[in-house]
Motif scaffolding. Sequence first.
Motif, PDB file in Angstrom:
ATOM      1  N   GLN A   1       0.824  -1.220   0.000  1.00  0.00           N
ATOM      2  CA  GLN A   1       0.000   0.000   0.000  1.00  0.00           C
ATOM      3  C   GLN A   1       0.851   1.261   0.000  1.00  0.00           C
ATOM      4  O   GLN A   1       0.621   2.182  -0.796  1.00  0.00           O
ATOM      5  CB  GLN A   1      -0.875   0.002   1.251  1.00  0.00           C
ATOM      6  CG  GLN A   1      -1.611  -1.289   1.426  1.00  0.00           C
ATOM      7  CD  GLN A   1      -3.096  -1.069   1.474  1.00  0.00           C
ATOM      8  OE1 GLN A   1      -3.597  -0.118   0.872  1.00  0.00           O
ATOM      9  NE2 GLN A   1      -3.792  -1.917   2.162  1.00  0.00           N
ATOM     10  N   ILE A   2       1.819   1.321   0.920  1.00  0.00           N
ATOM     11  CA  ILE A   2       2.625   2.551   1.045  1.00  0.00           C
ATOM     12  C   ILE A   2       3.624   2.645  -0.109  1.00  0.00           C
ATOM     13  O   ILE A   2       3.777   3.703  -0.727  1.00  0.00           O
ATOM     14  CB  ILE A   2       3.344   2.584   2.419  1.00  0.00           C
ATOM     15  CG1 ILE A   2       2.312   2.650   3.543  1.00  0.00           C
ATOM     16  CG2 ILE A   2       4.305   3.771   2.492  1.00  0.00           C
ATOM     17  CD1 ILE A   2       2.859   2.418   4.936  1.00  0.00           C
ATOM     18  N   GLY A   3       4.294   1.531  -0.409  1.00  0.00           N
ATOM     19  CA  GLY A   3       5.268   1.538  -1.509  1.00  0.00           C
ATOM     20  C   GLY A   3       4.619   1.948  -2.821  1.00  0.00           C
ATOM     21  O   GLY A   3       5.196   2.716  -3.606  1.00  0.00           O
TER      22      GLY A   3
ATOM     23  N   TYR B   1      11.510  -3.729  -6.198  1.00  0.00           N
ATOM     24  CA  TYR B   1      11.607  -5.154  -5.889  1.00  0.00           C
ATOM     25  C   TYR B   1      10.532  -5.491  -4.864  1.00  0.00           C
ATOM     26  O   TYR B   1      10.358  -4.789  -3.867  1.00  0.00           O
ATOM     27  CB  TYR B   1      12.984  -5.511  -5.315  1.00  0.00           C
ATOM     28  CG  TYR B   1      12.997  -6.912  -4.764  1.00  0.00           C
ATOM     29  CD1 TYR B   1      12.953  -8.010  -5.624  1.00  0.00           C
ATOM     30  CD2 TYR B   1      12.982  -7.138  -3.385  1.00  0.00           C
ATOM     31  CE1 TYR B   1      12.911  -9.302  -5.120  1.00  0.00           C
ATOM     32  CE2 TYR B   1      12.939  -8.430  -2.882  1.00  0.00           C
ATOM     33  CZ  TYR B   1      12.900  -9.502  -3.751  1.00  0.00           C
ATOM     34  OH  TYR B   1      12.835 -10.779  -3.252  1.00  0.00           O
ATOM     35  N   ASP B   2       9.798  -6.544  -5.143  1.00  0.00           N
ATOM     36  CA  ASP B   2       8.823  -7.066  -4.180  1.00  0.00           C
ATOM     37  C   ASP B   2       8.666  -8.553  -4.482  1.00  0.00           C
ATOM     38  O   ASP B   2       8.856  -8.970  -5.628  1.00  0.00           O
ATOM     39  CB  ASP B   2       7.466  -6.342  -4.327  1.00  0.00           C
ATOM     40  CG  ASP B   2       6.531  -6.597  -3.140  1.00  0.00           C
ATOM     41  OD1 ASP B   2       6.331  -7.770  -2.764  1.00  0.00           O
ATOM     42  OD2 ASP B   2       5.995  -5.625  -2.588  1.00  0.00           O
ATOM     43  N   VAL B   3       8.325  -9.319  -3.464  1.00  0.00           N
ATOM     44  CA  VAL B   3       8.092 -10.740  -3.699  1.00  0.00           C
ATOM     45  C   VAL B   3       6.815 -10.956  -4.531  1.00  0.00           C
ATOM     46  O   VAL B   3       6.668 -11.981  -5.187  1.00  0.00           O
ATOM     47  CB  VAL B   3       8.055 -11.538  -2.373  1.00  0.00           C
ATOM     48  CG1 VAL B   3       9.456 -11.730  -1.822  1.00  0.00           C
ATOM     49  CG2 VAL B   3       7.183 -10.845  -1.321  1.00  0.00           C
TER      50      VAL B   3
ATOM     51  N   ASN C   1      14.129   5.294   5.054  1.00  0.00           N
ATOM     52  CA  ASN C   1      13.405   4.214   5.729  1.00  0.00           C
ATOM     53  C   ASN C   1      12.264   4.791   6.561  1.00  0.00           C
ATOM     54  O   ASN C   1      12.489   5.425   7.589  1.00  0.00           O
ATOM     55  CB  ASN C   1      14.346   3.403   6.628  1.00  0.00           C
ATOM     56  CG  ASN C   1      13.645   2.189   7.234  1.00  0.00           C
ATOM     57  OD1 ASN C   1      12.535   1.839   6.827  1.00  0.00           O
ATOM     58  ND2 ASN C   1      14.287   1.538   8.195  1.00  0.00           N
ATOM     59  N   THR C   2      11.041   4.585   6.069  1.00  0.00           N
ATOM     60  CA  THR C   2       9.847   4.956   6.858  1.00  0.00           C
ATOM     61  C   THR C   2       9.105   3.699   7.283  1.00  0.00           C
ATOM     62  O   THR C   2       7.944   3.769   7.676  1.00  0.00           O
ATOM     63  CB  THR C   2       8.883   5.831   6.022  1.00  0.00           C
ATOM     64  OG1 THR C   2       8.563   5.123   4.820  1.00  0.00           O
ATOM     65  CG2 THR C   2       9.477   7.176   5.684  1.00  0.00           C
ATOM     66  N   SER C   3       9.767   2.544   7.176  1.00  0.00           N
ATOM     67  CA  SER C   3       9.049   1.287   7.367  1.00  0.00           C
ATOM     68  C   SER C   3       9.197   0.742   8.790  1.00  0.00           C
ATOM     69  O   SER C   3       8.308   0.913   9.621  1.00  0.00           O
ATOM     70  CB  SER C   3       9.526   0.290   6.315  1.00  0.00           C
ATOM     71  OG  SER C   3       8.636  -0.764   6.231  1.00  0.00           O
TER      72      SER C   3
HETATM   73  P1  NAI Z   1       1.844  -3.854   2.873  1.00  0.00           P
HETATM   74  O1  NAI Z   1       1.659  -5.152   3.557  1.00  0.00           O
HETATM   75  O2  NAI Z   1       0.724  -3.245   2.102  1.00  0.00           O
HETATM   76  O3  NAI Z   1       3.096  -3.935   1.886  1.00  0.00           O
HETATM   77  C1  NAI Z   1       4.301  -4.539   2.219  1.00  0.00           C
HETATM   78  C2  NAI Z   1       4.905  -5.044   0.926  1.00  0.00           C
HETATM   79  O4  NAI Z   1       6.197  -5.584   1.213  1.00  0.00           O
HETATM   80  C3  NAI Z   1       4.082  -6.163   0.261  1.00  0.00           C
HETATM   81  O5  NAI Z   1       3.857  -5.856  -1.099  1.00  0.00           O
HETATM   82  C4  NAI Z   1       4.970  -7.387   0.418  1.00  0.00           C
HETATM   83  O6  NAI Z   1       4.836  -8.319  -0.661  1.00  0.00           O
HETATM   84  C5  NAI Z   1       6.329  -6.737   0.438  1.00  0.00           C
HETATM   85  N1  NAI Z   1       7.378  -7.615   0.957  1.00  0.00           N
HETATM   86  C6  NAI Z   1       7.290  -8.551   1.921  1.00  0.00           C
HETATM   87  N2  NAI Z   1       8.478  -9.153   2.091  1.00  0.00           N
HETATM   88  C7  NAI Z   1       9.332  -8.570   1.211  1.00  0.00           C
HETATM   89  C8  NAI Z   1      10.696  -8.770   0.908  1.00  0.00           C
HETATM   90  N3  NAI Z   1      11.422  -9.692   1.538  1.00  0.00           N
HETATM   91  N4  NAI Z   1      11.251  -7.997  -0.034  1.00  0.00           N
HETATM   92  C9  NAI Z   1      10.517  -7.068  -0.705  1.00  0.00           C
HETATM   93  N5  NAI Z   1       9.213  -6.852  -0.464  1.00  0.00           N
HETATM   94  C10 NAI Z   1       8.631  -7.583   0.499  1.00  0.00           C
HETATM   95  O7  NAI Z   1       2.376  -2.839   4.013  1.00  0.00           O
HETATM   96  P2  NAI Z   1       2.293  -1.262   4.031  1.00  0.00           P
HETATM   97  O8  NAI Z   1       1.014  -0.847   4.655  1.00  0.00           O
HETATM   98  O9  NAI Z   1       2.655  -0.735   2.702  1.00  0.00           O
HETATM   99  O10 NAI Z   1       3.448  -0.921   5.097  1.00  0.00           O
HETATM  100  C11 NAI Z   1       4.811  -1.019   4.748  1.00  0.00           C
HETATM  101  C12 NAI Z   1       5.651  -0.767   5.985  1.00  0.00           C
HETATM  102  O11 NAI Z   1       5.429   0.567   6.496  1.00  0.00           O
HETATM  103  C13 NAI Z   1       5.349  -1.726   7.148  1.00  0.00           C
HETATM  104  O12 NAI Z   1       6.580  -2.203   7.675  1.00  0.00           O
HETATM  105  C14 NAI Z   1       4.711  -0.857   8.183  1.00  0.00           C
HETATM  106  O13 NAI Z   1       4.983  -1.319   9.477  1.00  0.00           O
HETATM  107  C15 NAI Z   1       5.357   0.493   7.899  1.00  0.00           C
HETATM  108  N6  NAI Z   1       4.566   1.619   8.391  1.00  0.00           N
HETATM  109  C16 NAI Z   1       5.213   2.729   8.873  1.00  0.00           C
HETATM  110  C17 NAI Z   1       4.494   3.804   9.347  1.00  0.00           C
HETATM  111  C18 NAI Z   1       5.147   5.056   9.849  1.00  0.00           C
HETATM  112  O14 NAI Z   1       4.489   5.868  10.543  1.00  0.00           O
HETATM  113  N7  NAI Z   1       6.420   5.298   9.572  1.00  0.00           N
HETATM  114  C19 NAI Z   1       3.022   3.760   9.418  1.00  0.00           C
HETATM  115  C20 NAI Z   1       2.438   2.591   8.799  1.00  0.00           C
HETATM  116  C21 NAI Z   1       3.195   1.555   8.335  1.00  0.00           C
END
Ligand code: NAI
Length: 332
Positions: free
Chosen positions: A154-156, A173-175, A231-233
Motif C-alpha cells: 500500500q505505502i510503496g 523489488y517485491d516478492v 526508511n519509513t518502514s
Molecule cells: P503492505 O503489507 O501493504 O506492503 C508490504 C509489501 O512488502 C508487500 O507488497 C509485500 O509483498 C512486500 N514484501 C514482503 N516481504 C518482502 C521482501 N522480503 N522484499 C521485498 N518486499 C517484500 O504494508 P504497508 O502498509 O505498505 O506498510 C509497509 C511498511 O510501512 C510496514 O513495515 C509498516 O509497518 C510500515 N509503516 C510505517 C508507518 C510510519 O508511521 N512510519 C506507518 C504505517 C506503516
Amino acid sequence: MNVAVFSTKTYDQEFFDRFNETYRHSLTYFSAPLNRDTTNLTQGFDAVCAFVNDQIDRETIEKIAANGVKVIALRSAGFNNVDVDAAQQRGIKLFRVPAYSPMAVAEHAVALILTLNRKTHKAFNRIRENNFSLEKLLGFNLHGKAVGVIGTGQIGAAFCKIMLGFGCSVMAYDVFESDQLKNQGVVYAPFDTVLQSSDIVSLHCPVTPETHHLINTATIAKMQRGVMLINTSRGALIDTKDTIEALKSGQLGYLGIDVYEQEEALFFQDLSESIIQDELLTRLMAFPNVLVTAHQGFFTKEALEQIATTTLQNLTDFETGQPSKNEVRATG
Ligand code: NAI
C-alpha cells in the motif's frame, strides 16, 4: 467493551473520544506502554488497545490472558511487536488497522527526500539569523533520477506514484509484483539490480526474518556511491552500525529515517531535558546528511481518524462476533 488503551497521547484520546460517541466502548487511557511490566493495569479489562512500541511478547500475553483479556486491538498496521502464536494459543484475538493512510507515510518519505536534498531545514534556521548565503545548500533535481523501491504494498505503491509524478524513473523489488504499477511505469527487477541502479532507495517492506537488517555493509556496497537511503518502514530493516560506517566512508550520501531499531526507549516522548544514552542515535544525529524523524509518517489528521474508527469498529466486530478482515491469525 471495557478497553485499556496503552501508550496514549493527547491526540489519541482526542480522536478516540470523538469517534467513540458512536461506538460507546468504555475506554480507559494509560500513558504507559503495554509490556510485561505493566500487565497489572489490564486487570478487569476485556480488551487492550496498543501501539507500535508496546512489547506484546509471550510473557505479556500469558499475563494479560490470566487477567481476562480476550482481544488485542492494535492501532497500527504492523504487528511485528506481537507474539501472534502465543496470542492464538491463549485464545486472544488480534486485530489491526491494515491501511489507515498509505499516502500519509508515502508523503512523509517524500518530505524526507526533499528536506535532505534541498536542505530546507538548514535554510529555515539560516534565514532566521539573517544568513542569506546559499553556500552548502546545493541540491539536485529529482526529475530524471532513478528511485528504487523495496516493497510495493500500500505505502510503496503510493510512493512509486508520487515519484513517477516527479519525473523519476522507478524500479522496484517485491516478492509480489503489481500489474497496476507496471502499467503506470514501474519496472520490477531483482533486489540487487534495484540497489545498483538507484540514486535514491526507499524501504517499504515489513520486518520479517528475511528482511531483518536487509540493509547492511554488504548490501550498501551494492548501491551507488553517494546514494540516498530512506526508511519509513521499520527500524530493524537497517543495521544502524553498518549504516554509520557507510556514512563515514561516503558510500551512503544521505540517510532519512522515520524509524529506528531501538526507538522504543526514545520515540513518542519529550526527552529534551534528558541525557540520551543511545550512542548510535546520537552518532547518527551528528551527521549533516542524516535526517531523523520520530515515527511521524502516519501522523496526519486523516490517518488518526481512520485509526480511531477502524480500531473501534474492530472492537465492536469482536464483541458482536462479526467476521473481520482485520483479524491477524498465526500463519504456522
Ligand atoms: P503492505 O503489507 O501493504 O506492503 C508490504 C509489501 O512488502 C508487500 O507488497 C509485500 O509483498 C512486500 N514484501 C514482503 N516481504 C518482502 C521482501 N522480503 N522484499 C521485498 N518486499 C517484500 O504494508 P504497508 O502498509 O505498505 O506498510 C509497509 C511498511 O510501512 C510496514 O513495515 C509498516 O509497518 C510500515 N509503516 C510505517 C508507518 C510510519 O508511521 N512510519 C506507518 C504505517 C506503516
